[in-house]
Write a protein that holds these residues in place. Structure first.
Motif, PDB file in Angstrom:
ATOM      1  N   ASN A  27       4.572  -9.493   4.785  1.00  0.00           N
ATOM      2  CA  ASN A  27       5.069  -8.355   5.565  1.00  0.00           C
ATOM      3  C   ASN A  27       5.823  -7.337   4.718  1.00  0.00           C
ATOM      4  OD1 ASN A  27       4.100  -9.448   8.007  1.00  0.00           O
ATOM      5  ND2 ASN A  27       5.891 -10.776   8.150  1.00  0.00           N
ATOM      6  N   LEU A  28       5.802  -7.551   3.411  1.00  0.00           N
ATOM      7  CA  LEU A  28       6.597  -6.693   2.535  1.00  0.00           C
ATOM      8  C   LEU A  28       6.135  -5.240   2.594  1.00  0.00           C
ATOM      9  CD1 LEU A  28       8.997  -7.328   0.735  1.00  0.00           C
ATOM     10  CD2 LEU A  28       7.457  -7.444  -1.205  1.00  0.00           C
ATOM     11  N   TYR A  29       4.818  -5.026   2.696  1.00  0.00           N
ATOM     12  CA  TYR A  29       4.278  -3.668   2.687  1.00  0.00           C
ATOM     13  C   TYR A  29       4.556  -2.921   3.990  1.00  0.00           C
ATOM     14  CZ  TYR A  29       1.819  -4.293  -1.718  1.00  0.00           C
ATOM     15  OH  TYR A  29       1.527  -4.480  -3.049  1.00  0.00           O
ATOM     16  N   GLN A  30       4.930  -3.661   5.040  1.00  0.00           N
ATOM     17  CA  GLN A  30       5.231  -3.008   6.306  1.00  0.00           C
ATOM     18  C   GLN A  30       6.726  -2.827   6.543  1.00  0.00           C
ATOM     19  OE1 GLN A  30       2.782  -5.620   6.255  1.00  0.00           O
ATOM     20  NE2 GLN A  30       1.268  -3.979   6.110  1.00  0.00           N
ATOM     21  N   THR A  31       7.557  -3.607   5.829  1.00  0.00           N
ATOM     22  CA  THR A  31       8.990  -3.619   6.149  1.00  0.00           C
ATOM     23  C   THR A  31       9.893  -3.168   5.011  1.00  0.00           C
ATOM     24  OG1 THR A  31       9.167  -5.961   5.510  1.00  0.00           O
ATOM     25  CG2 THR A  31       8.651  -5.479   7.812  1.00  0.00           C
ATOM     26  N   ILE A  35       8.973   0.003  -0.957  1.00  0.00           N
ATOM     27  CA  ILE A  35       7.511   0.119  -0.943  1.00  0.00           C
ATOM     28  C   ILE A  35       7.069   1.208   0.029  1.00  0.00           C
ATOM     29  CG2 ILE A  35       5.394  -1.091  -0.277  1.00  0.00           C
ATOM     30  CD1 ILE A  35       6.522  -3.582  -1.524  1.00  0.00           C
ATOM     31  N   LEU A  36       7.722   1.286   1.182  1.00  0.00           N
ATOM     32  CA  LEU A  36       7.405   2.358   2.128  1.00  0.00           C
ATOM     33  C   LEU A  36       7.683   3.723   1.511  1.00  0.00           C
ATOM     34  CD1 LEU A  36       8.831   0.842   5.447  1.00  0.00           C
ATOM     35  CD2 LEU A  36       6.434   1.044   4.774  1.00  0.00           C
ATOM     36  N   LEU A  37       8.753   3.810   0.725  1.00  0.00           N
ATOM     37  CA  LEU A  37       9.082   5.066   0.052  1.00  0.00           C
ATOM     38  C   LEU A  37       8.010   5.423  -0.961  1.00  0.00           C
ATOM     39  CD1 LEU A  37      11.281   7.271  -0.201  1.00  0.00           C
ATOM     40  CD2 LEU A  37      12.302   5.895  -2.017  1.00  0.00           C
ATOM     41  N   ASN A  38       7.554   4.442  -1.726  1.00  0.00           N
ATOM     42  CA  ASN A  38       6.482   4.687  -2.689  1.00  0.00           C
ATOM     43  C   ASN A  38       5.203   5.148  -1.990  1.00  0.00           C
ATOM     44  OD1 ASN A  38       7.999   4.013  -4.941  1.00  0.00           O
ATOM     45  ND2 ASN A  38       7.365   1.877  -4.930  1.00  0.00           N
ATOM     46  N   ASN A  39       4.912   4.533  -0.846  1.00  0.00           N
ATOM     47  CA  ASN A  39       3.669   4.863  -0.143  1.00  0.00           C
ATOM     48  C   ASN A  39       3.668   6.280   0.423  1.00  0.00           C
ATOM     49  OD1 ASN A  39       2.667   2.342  -0.726  1.00  0.00           O
ATOM     50  ND2 ASN A  39       3.201   1.451   1.262  1.00  0.00           N
ATOM     51  N   GLN A  40       4.851   6.869   0.582  1.00  0.00           N
ATOM     52  CA  GLN A  40       4.910   8.252   1.048  1.00  0.00           C
ATOM     53  C   GLN A  40       4.322   9.213   0.019  1.00  0.00           C
ATOM     54  OE1 GLN A  40       5.754   9.608   4.126  1.00  0.00           O
ATOM     55  NE2 GLN A  40       5.502   7.433   4.578  1.00  0.00           N
ATOM     56  N   ASP A  41       4.315   8.801  -1.254  1.00  0.00           N
ATOM     57  CA  ASP A  41       3.676   9.640  -2.276  1.00  0.00           C
ATOM     58  C   ASP A  41       2.186   9.785  -1.996  1.00  0.00           C
ATOM     59  OD1 ASP A  41       6.020  10.062  -3.598  1.00  0.00           O
ATOM     60  OD2 ASP A  41       5.726   8.479  -5.083  1.00  0.00           O
ATOM     61  N   ASN A 111       0.406   1.859  -6.529  1.00  0.00           N
ATOM     62  CA  ASN A 111       0.121   0.423  -6.569  1.00  0.00           C
ATOM     63  C   ASN A 111       0.799  -0.241  -7.759  1.00  0.00           C
ATOM     64  OD1 ASN A 111      -1.452   0.298  -4.257  1.00  0.00           O
ATOM     65  ND2 ASN A 111      -3.343   0.768  -5.337  1.00  0.00           N
ATOM     66  N   PHE A 112       0.826   0.463  -8.882  1.00  0.00           N
ATOM     67  CA  PHE A 112       1.481  -0.086 -10.078  1.00  0.00           C
ATOM     68  C   PHE A 112       2.982  -0.229  -9.841  1.00  0.00           C
ATOM     69  CE2 PHE A 112       3.572   0.548 -14.243  1.00  0.00           C
ATOM     70  CZ  PHE A 112       3.086  -0.575 -14.880  1.00  0.00           C
ATOM     71  N   ARG A 113       3.604   0.802  -9.245  1.00  0.00           N
ATOM     72  CA  ARG A 113       5.043   0.729  -8.968  1.00  0.00           C
ATOM     73  C   ARG A 113       5.345  -0.383  -7.964  1.00  0.00           C
ATOM     74  NH1 ARG A 113       4.843   6.488  -8.538  1.00  0.00           N
ATOM     75  NH2 ARG A 113       5.384   6.380  -6.314  1.00  0.00           N
ATOM     76  N   ASN A 114       4.500  -0.516  -6.943  1.00  0.00           N
ATOM     77  CA  ASN A 114       4.702  -1.577  -5.964  1.00  0.00           C
ATOM     78  C   ASN A 114       4.561  -2.956  -6.604  1.00  0.00           C
ATOM     79  OD1 ASN A 114       5.136   0.244  -3.898  1.00  0.00           O
ATOM     80  ND2 ASN A 114       3.038   0.175  -3.146  1.00  0.00           N
TER      81      ASN A 114
END
Length: 430
Positions: A27-31, A35-41, A111-114
């Motif tokens: 659930n890390l990618y949803q919570t 990671i959520l901040l990185n995905n905003q890029d 993906n690399f940062r995550n």
């Protein structure tokens, strides 16, 4: 030694119901906020892609002229012009292709940062387990010495041992109590850091599943070059560097196309009213309606994007050099992590198969001879201290081995199980 009860250790570790690392990541990618901040890029890149595919807006211009204000006349002139820009030389497609490549590169960078962040979490997870193992050893030693203290006190009561020996073991028990408290504090601190990285409430109870990496995990013989090839193939930052090279080339193509002019097709409607009041027949009004069409375009005489194209070519060359340097860095990092893992694995096997085995035997023999009254307490204390030191050394070696695997996962950019699967596909056997 390992069968001694460890109630404090079990407050943090539960091998049946404790949280495993894989469960944490689900659930890390949803919570997780980072990671959520990185995905905003990625959302930013998707917006740029959408914008790049939009057509240029047309232009509507209105112009009104009258002499009513100055000359108090009735003349007026109304003009309505519609201009539609048309991009030629495949500019829209080249611009969209550039944005598409930029988005793909951005996804790999995210993906690399995550993946780096998840590796940080895994390192903290391993550190918590290792600190828990240190607590377990401290608790086991305290249990042993507490039992020994009861035996010594009984002997002292019967006059079979000295006050000195009794005080000696009491000092050791109290010293071990202090070590256990410090070890417990380290586990709690490490667990708080892990909760923080996971984005969990630090006040919530969390038990972990103590599953450290086994020394039998990897094939006996491993070709280092195979792991290097796997890393180059899977590293998200290297994938991004390959795409960035394509982005640089696409940027050159787009700028060369932008050097060519666009065509502006326009249509103009004019309505003009004129009044003549000095005629022989009186006032005459004349109204004209005119429709005009035409084409306009810039003349690319001076500015043909020469500077921007030169800059883009230099950036393209830089992207090629960076990709080559990154490939060398990846191979270097894989080599260092691989060597550390192999040496740490050998050290763990040495402790498990020989050092710990013989140390346990010596401690058991010394304890039995002391309980039978054939050995002085000081020799048992020396043997227990040696055992404690060996256990601490083993914990440090175990820490290095587990961290080396996490480091290898980090530089290869995939999990150790996936690395093993890739190696098996290449024909390496356990």
């Amino acid at each position: 030694f390992n069968n001694l009860p460890t109630p404090v250790y079990q407050q943090f570790i539960d091998n049946k119901n404790g949280l495993s690392f894989d469960s944490m990541v689900i659930n890390l990618y949803q919570t997780n906020g980072n990671i959520l901040l990185n995905n905003q890029d990625i959302a930013v890149g998707q917006g740029r892609l959408l914008q790049s595919g939009l057509w240029l807006n047309p232009n509507l211009e209105t112009e009104i002229g009258t002499n009513a204000i100055i000359d108090r006349g009735n003349d007026y002139d109304v003009n309505l012009t519609y201009t539609h820009p048309i991009e030629l030389f495949g500019k829209p497609g080249k611009r969209y292709k550039l944005a598409e490549l930029q988005l793909e590169a951005l996804k790999n960078e995210v993906n690399f940062r995550n993946q780096q962040y998840i590796s940080e979490i895994k390192s903290q997870y391993i550190n918590t387990l290792i600190e828990a193992e240190s607590l377990k050893i401290a608790e086991q030693l305290l249990t042993l010495n507490t039992r020994l203290l009861k035996l010594t006190e009984a002997r002292y009561t019967n006059g079979d041992t000295s006050k000195f020996d009794t005080n000696l073991i009491r000092i050791e028990v109290n010293r071990l109590k202090g070590q256990q408290l410090l070890a417990e504090n380290r586990v709690r601190s490490s667990l708080i850091k892990l909760k923080n990285l996971l984005g969990l409430d630090i006040n919530n109870e969390l038990k972990l599943s103590s599953k450290l990496f086994s020394t039998s995990l990897l094939p006996e013989k491993i070709n280092l070059k195979n792991i290097q090839d796997i890393a180059v193939k899977n590293r998200f930052d290297f994938k991004a560097s390959v795409i960035i090279e394509e982005v640089s080339q696409a940027r050159i193509t787009e700028l060369e196309a932008e050097a060519n002019p666009n065509i502006n097709v326009f249509g103009k409607y004019s309505r003009q009213k004129s009044t003549f009041d000095n005629t022989s027949v009186g006032n005459i009004t004349d109204t004209d309606n005119t429709l005009t069409a035409g084409v306009s375009f810039d003349l690319p005489i001076f500015n043909r994007n020469q500077g921007n194209i030169m800059e883009a070519k230099a950036l393209y060359k830089q992207s090629q050099i960076r990709k080559e340097l990154l490939e060398q860095e990846i191979k270097r990092d894989v080599t260092l992590a691989f060597n550390n893992m192999i040496l740490a694995r050998q050290a763990v096997l040495l402790f498990e198969n020989q050092i710990l085995k013989y140390a346990n035997e010596n401690l058991w023999i010394t304890r039995q001879t002391y309980e039978l009254g054939e050995q002085a307490l000081i020799f048992l204390m020396i043997e227990q201290t040696r055992m404690a030191d060996i256990q601490k050394e083993f914990i440090n070696v175990l820490r290095e081995y587990n961290f080396s695997i996490v480091d290898l996962e980090k530089v290869v950019s995939i999990s150790i199980n996936t690395i093993i699967s890739e190696l098996n596909l290449k024909g390496e056997k356990k």
